[in-house]
Write a protein that holds these residues in place. Structure first.
Motif, PDB file in Angstrom:
ATOM      1  N   HIS A 163      57.070  42.088  31.749  1.00 41.71           N
ATOM      2  CA  HIS A 163      55.653  42.465  31.743  1.00 41.71           C
ATOM      3  C   HIS A 163      55.069  42.351  33.143  1.00 41.71           C
ATOM      4  O   HIS A 163      55.296  41.363  33.848  1.00 41.71           O
ATOM      5  CB  HIS A 163      54.849  41.573  30.801  1.00 41.71           C
ATOM      6  CG  HIS A 163      53.375  41.873  30.821  1.00 41.71           C
ATOM      7  ND1 HIS A 163      52.853  43.039  30.290  1.00 41.71           N
ATOM      8  CD2 HIS A 163      52.318  41.184  31.335  1.00 41.71           C
ATOM      9  CE1 HIS A 163      51.538  43.042  30.466  1.00 41.71           C
ATOM     10  NE2 HIS A 163      51.197  41.927  31.094  1.00 41.71           N
ATOM     11  N   ASN A 164      54.335  43.393  33.523  1.00 40.25           N
ATOM     12  CA  ASN A 164      53.555  43.374  34.758  1.00 40.25           C
ATOM     13  C   ASN A 164      52.175  43.919  34.432  1.00 40.25           C
ATOM     14  O   ASN A 164      52.042  45.061  33.971  1.00 40.25           O
ATOM     15  CB  ASN A 164      54.221  44.206  35.858  1.00 40.25           C
ATOM     16  CG  ASN A 164      53.583  43.970  37.221  1.00 40.25           C
ATOM     17  OD1 ASN A 164      52.372  44.023  37.364  1.00 40.25           O
ATOM     18  ND2 ASN A 164      54.412  43.692  38.209  1.00 40.25           N
ATOM     19  N   ALA A 165      51.140  43.102  34.663  1.00 37.05           N
ATOM     20  CA  ALA A 165      49.779  43.458  34.268  1.00 37.05           C
ATOM     21  C   ALA A 165      49.107  44.407  35.238  1.00 37.05           C
ATOM     22  O   ALA A 165      48.091  45.031  34.900  1.00 37.05           O
ATOM     23  CB  ALA A 165      48.930  42.183  34.136  1.00 37.05           C
ATOM     24  N   ASN A 166      49.648  44.543  36.458  1.00 36.16           N
ATOM     25  CA  ASN A 166      49.004  45.399  37.453  1.00 36.16           C
ATOM     26  C   ASN A 166      50.074  45.831  38.449  1.00 36.16           C
ATOM     27  O   ASN A 166      50.372  45.135  39.404  1.00 36.16           O
ATOM     28  CB  ASN A 166      47.883  44.640  38.157  1.00 36.16           C
ATOM     29  CG  ASN A 166      46.914  45.577  38.853  1.00 36.16           C
ATOM     30  OD1 ASN A 166      46.939  46.781  38.628  1.00 36.16           O
ATOM     31  ND2 ASN A 166      46.071  45.025  39.699  1.00 36.16           N
ATOM     32  N   LEU A 167      50.672  46.976  38.200  1.00 35.75           N
ATOM     33  CA  LEU A 167      51.838  47.412  38.951  1.00 35.75           C
ATOM     34  C   LEU A 167      51.523  47.691  40.416  1.00 35.75           C
ATOM     35  O   LEU A 167      50.468  48.217  40.758  1.00 35.75           O
ATOM     36  CB  LEU A 167      52.420  48.684  38.319  1.00 35.75           C
ATOM     37  CG  LEU A 167      53.055  48.521  36.935  1.00 35.75           C
ATOM     38  CD1 LEU A 167      53.350  49.890  36.327  1.00 35.75           C
ATOM     39  CD2 LEU A 167      54.339  47.708  37.024  1.00 35.75           C
ATOM     40  N   GLY A 168      52.513  47.357  41.269  1.00 37.19           N
ATOM     41  CA  GLY A 168      52.421  47.690  42.684  1.00 37.19           C
ATOM     42  C   GLY A 168      53.357  48.829  43.008  1.00 37.19           C
ATOM     43  O   GLY A 168      53.337  49.878  42.366  1.00 37.19           O
ATOM     44  N   ASP A 202      41.548  49.042  37.841  1.00 32.96           N
ATOM     45  CA  ASP A 202      41.485  47.775  38.565  1.00 32.96           C
ATOM     46  C   ASP A 202      41.485  48.072  40.063  1.00 32.96           C
ATOM     47  O   ASP A 202      42.441  47.783  40.777  1.00 32.96           O
ATOM     48  CB  ASP A 202      42.666  46.878  38.198  1.00 32.96           C
ATOM     49  CG  ASP A 202      42.676  46.531  36.722  1.00 32.96           C
ATOM     50  OD1 ASP A 202      41.650  46.035  36.248  1.00 32.96           O
ATOM     51  OD2 ASP A 202      43.696  46.779  36.075  1.00 32.96           O
ATOM     52  N   ALA A 203      40.434  48.712  40.532  1.00 35.55           N
ATOM     53  CA  ALA A 203      40.370  49.135  41.929  1.00 35.55           C
ATOM     54  C   ALA A 203      40.293  47.930  42.862  1.00 35.55           C
ATOM     55  O   ALA A 203      39.718  46.889  42.530  1.00 35.55           O
ATOM     56  CB  ALA A 203      39.165  50.037  42.143  1.00 35.55           C
ATOM     57  N   ASN A 204      40.896  48.068  44.067  1.00 23.57           N
ATOM     58  CA  ASN A 204      40.847  47.041  45.105  1.00 23.57           C
ATOM     59  C   ASN A 204      41.302  45.680  44.576  1.00 23.57           C
ATOM     60  O   ASN A 204      40.539  44.719  44.544  1.00 23.57           O
ATOM     61  CB  ASN A 204      39.430  46.936  45.686  1.00 23.57           C
ATOM     62  CG  ASN A 204      38.983  48.241  46.302  1.00 23.57           C
ATOM     63  OD1 ASN A 204      39.714  48.839  47.088  1.00 23.57           O
ATOM     64  ND2 ASN A 204      37.793  48.690  45.936  1.00 23.57           N
ATOM     65  N   THR A 205      42.539  45.612  44.174  1.00 20.00           N
ATOM     66  CA  THR A 205      43.045  44.378  43.591  1.00 20.00           C
ATOM     67  C   THR A 205      44.455  44.123  44.090  1.00 20.00           C
ATOM     68  O   THR A 205      45.118  45.015  44.606  1.00 20.00           O
ATOM     69  CB  THR A 205      43.036  44.456  42.051  1.00 20.00           C
ATOM     70  OG1 THR A 205      43.472  43.212  41.527  1.00 20.00           O
ATOM     71  CG2 THR A 205      43.952  45.549  41.551  1.00 20.00           C
ATOM     72  N   VAL A 206      44.897  42.903  43.950  1.00 17.13           N
ATOM     73  CA  VAL A 206      46.259  42.564  44.345  1.00 17.13           C
ATOM     74  C   VAL A 206      47.219  42.942  43.224  1.00 17.13           C
ATOM     75  O   VAL A 206      46.827  43.132  42.085  1.00 17.13           O
ATOM     76  CB  VAL A 206      46.393  41.061  44.660  1.00 17.13           C
ATOM     77  CG1 VAL A 206      45.527  40.689  45.837  1.00 17.13           C
ATOM     78  CG2 VAL A 206      46.035  40.215  43.446  1.00 17.13           C
ATOM     79  N   VAL A 207      48.506  43.033  43.561  1.00 16.97           N
ATOM     80  CA  VAL A 207      49.538  43.317  42.577  1.00 16.97           C
ATOM     81  C   VAL A 207      49.793  42.063  41.750  1.00 16.97           C
ATOM     82  O   VAL A 207      49.830  40.950  42.269  1.00 16.97           O
ATOM     83  CB  VAL A 207      50.836  43.765  43.281  1.00 16.97           C
ATOM     84  CG1 VAL A 207      51.968  43.936  42.277  1.00 16.97           C
ATOM     85  CG2 VAL A 207      50.591  45.050  44.039  1.00 16.97           C
ATOM     86  N   SER A 208      49.990  42.236  40.460  1.00 12.06           N
ATOM     87  CA  SER A 208      50.282  41.105  39.582  1.00 12.06           C
ATOM     88  C   SER A 208      51.758  40.758  39.636  1.00 12.06           C
ATOM     89  O   SER A 208      52.598  41.622  39.888  1.00 12.06           O
ATOM     90  CB  SER A 208      49.897  41.439  38.140  1.00 12.06           C
ATOM     91  OG  SER A 208      48.513  41.651  38.017  1.00 12.06           O
ATOM     92  N   PRO A 209      52.099  39.500  39.397  1.00 12.57           N
ATOM     93  CA  PRO A 209      53.517  39.147  39.284  1.00 12.57           C
ATOM     94  C   PRO A 209      54.120  39.745  38.024  1.00 12.57           C
ATOM     95  O   PRO A 209      53.413  40.023  37.050  1.00 12.57           O
ATOM     96  CB  PRO A 209      53.489  37.615  39.216  1.00 12.57           C
ATOM     97  CG  PRO A 209      52.136  37.282  38.685  1.00 12.57           C
ATOM     98  CD  PRO A 209      51.215  38.327  39.221  1.00 12.57           C
ATOM     99  N   ALA A 210      55.421  39.951  38.057  1.00 10.45           N
ATOM    100  CA  ALA A 210      56.143  40.407  36.872  1.00 10.45           C
ATOM    101  C   ALA A 210      56.795  39.200  36.208  1.00 10.45           C
ATOM    102  O   ALA A 210      57.355  38.330  36.884  1.00 10.45           O
ATOM    103  CB  ALA A 210      57.206  41.439  37.256  1.00 10.45           C
TER     104      ALA A 210
END
Length: 463
Positions: free
Chosen positions: A269-274, A236-244
């Motif tokens: 659950h976090n779909a896109n970790l920061g 998931d390049a160049n994307t914002v962090v997902s909420p947990a």
């Protein structure tokens, strides 16, 4: 969220001067869980009948000091039996001595009937050399600031927490150590795979007639900022962090005077970790210092420095290292019969393998402890705990690694605010490769057949 010690003192001075000038009260706090012995086994949030007496200030603190006598071992052969490219390898010896003490300060205020604010400060901690705020949040137990008795029937059982705070995943963190706050932990160590983070977010609780429920959301970041996020390479390049997303559901009932039963299930659950990782976000340190570190040695003529760093991520913990996404389930039973407590953890974690590979990888943890409290006020206890974690460090690995620990402890509450405990620990590492990357040209792996064991004496003050 860093600050300096001078700023912390200034905040305290402001509160104290406000108390003197505005004639505010001190210590009349509503719905606050006690920081002393009375707060043990009080989970989530609580409701009480403390009357609102105007603006009131709360000031507390916690301090612990450890004397450690631990030894580390592994199965790496003597230097002459290692490949010729590795010269001078050995595990570092640790002295029997005091470790760096930890200290906390809590500043709170009852701002309105059913509304209070809390600021938690690490005065001295392992991860930072300076004082900094670990979290601050608003707790709302009534909505009377909108209108008298607004949604009173709902708020009788509901609580809202907003801010950067210790996020409520599972029950284990309520019986764990957090920097100087170690009084509620019957042992010295936390779980090997330690679920702890302080993201910015909101949690809503509804507890009624034995029902335990919570739904929360965070922004997924341990360190706050507005810088553009870019994952490259990655799925998931160049994307914002997902909420947990956080959730808890359970049952907690005092069956009779002698028996209490609690069982909860929790979800993360976090779909896109920061920059936040549920298992690497504790900045206050592991209970056992300097274990399984190596002294200086050379590999292919290149110097390899010792890896002891008192400010680094704590040694001895297990971090599954999820990079893309993460999902965790935790189940916690508690049975308390008179002075006997049985508490367990079943934790099933999964996540994306690495920043460039989205393949699923899992890590599972099981822990159980028994605490028996005795004496006229249950001021003494004896305790034992077994904890094991298994999982692959990478999908490319042939085997899962396993870390297990046996821990026992005896404790004495000299007062409700002062605890002394003596802890024995033995922690073992299995199926770790002999060399980094599983090739003889890699650095020697300290966890290969690793073990550390010994005694820790811990003195705690919390008020």
């Amino acid at each position: 969220m860093k600050t300096t010690f001078k700023i912390s003192l200034m905040i305290a001075a402001i509160f104290i001067s406000g108390n003197l000038l505005a004639q505010t009260s001190f210590g009349h706090m509503q719905n606050r869980i006690s920081r002393d012995k009375d707060g043990i086994n009080i989970f989530d949030v609580k409701k009480d009948t403390v009357a609102f007496k105007g603006l009131s200030i709360d000031l507390g603190g916690a301090f612990n000091m450890d004397y450690q006598a631990l030894n580390s071992f592994n199965d790496q052969p003597s230097t002459f039996a290692l490949p010729s490219n590795i010269v001078g390898y050995r595990l570092m010896n640790n002295e029997n001595n005091f470790t760096l003490p930890a200290a906390d300060m809590t500043i709170g205020a009852q701002l309105f009937d059913g509304v209070r604010v809390n600021l938690n400060i690490y005065l001295a901690s392992r991860h930072h050399n300076d004082t900094y705020a670990s979290g601050g949040y608003l707790q709302i137990d009534k909505l009377d600031f909108i209108k008298k008795d607004f949604l009173a029937g709902v708020m009788q059982y509901a609580t809202i927490k907003i801010g950067q705070m210790e996020n409520n995943f599972g029950d284990a963190h309520f019986r764990s150590s957090d920097n100087g706050s170690t009084l509620k932990n019957a042992f010295v160590g936390n779980n090997i795979m330690n679920a702890f983070t302080t993201d910015m977010g909101m949690e809503v609780y509804y507890n009624r007639s034995g029902l335990v429920s919570m739904l929360g959301v965070t922004n997924g970041n341990l360190n706050q900022g507005i810088k553009e996020v870019s994952f490259s390479p990655g799925p998931d390049a160049n994307t914002v962090v997902s909420p947990a997303i956080l959730a808890k559901l359970g049952y907690d009932k005092q069956i009779n005077q002698d028996l209490r039963v609690r069982l909860t299930g929790s979800y993360y659950h976090n779909a896109n970790l920061g920059n936040s990782n549920l298992y690497s976000s504790s900045r206050s340190g592991f209970g056992f210092w300097g274990v399984l570190n190596n002294s200086d040695y050379t590999n292919n003529g290149v110097a390899v420095a010792n890896n002891y760093n008192s400010n680094s991520t704590p040694e001895g913990t297990f971090n599954p290292g999820f990079k893309n996404w993460a999902t965790s389930l935790m189940f916690n039973p508690l049975i308390k019969f008179r002075g006997l407590e049985l508490f367990g953890t079943i934790e099933l974690a999964s996540g994306g393998d690495k920043a460039s590979v989205d393949a699923k990888r899992t890590a599972n943890q099981f822990a159980g402890d028994v605490v028996y409290r005795f004496g006229k006020t249950e001021q003494f206890y004896i305790a034992g705990k077994y904890n094991t974690v298994s999982g692959k460090l990478s999908n490319a690995d042939a085997k899962e690694v396993t870390v297990d620990r046996v821990e026992s402890s005896i404790g004495w509450f000299m007062t409700k605010n002062i605890l002394a405990k003596l802890d024995y620990v033995s922690q073992n590492y299995k199926n770790y490769t002999q060399f980094a990357g599983n090739v003889p040209t890699g650095n020697a792996n300290n966890f290969y057949g690793g073990n550390f064991k010994g005694l820790v004496f811990e003195a705690v003050i919390s008020f």
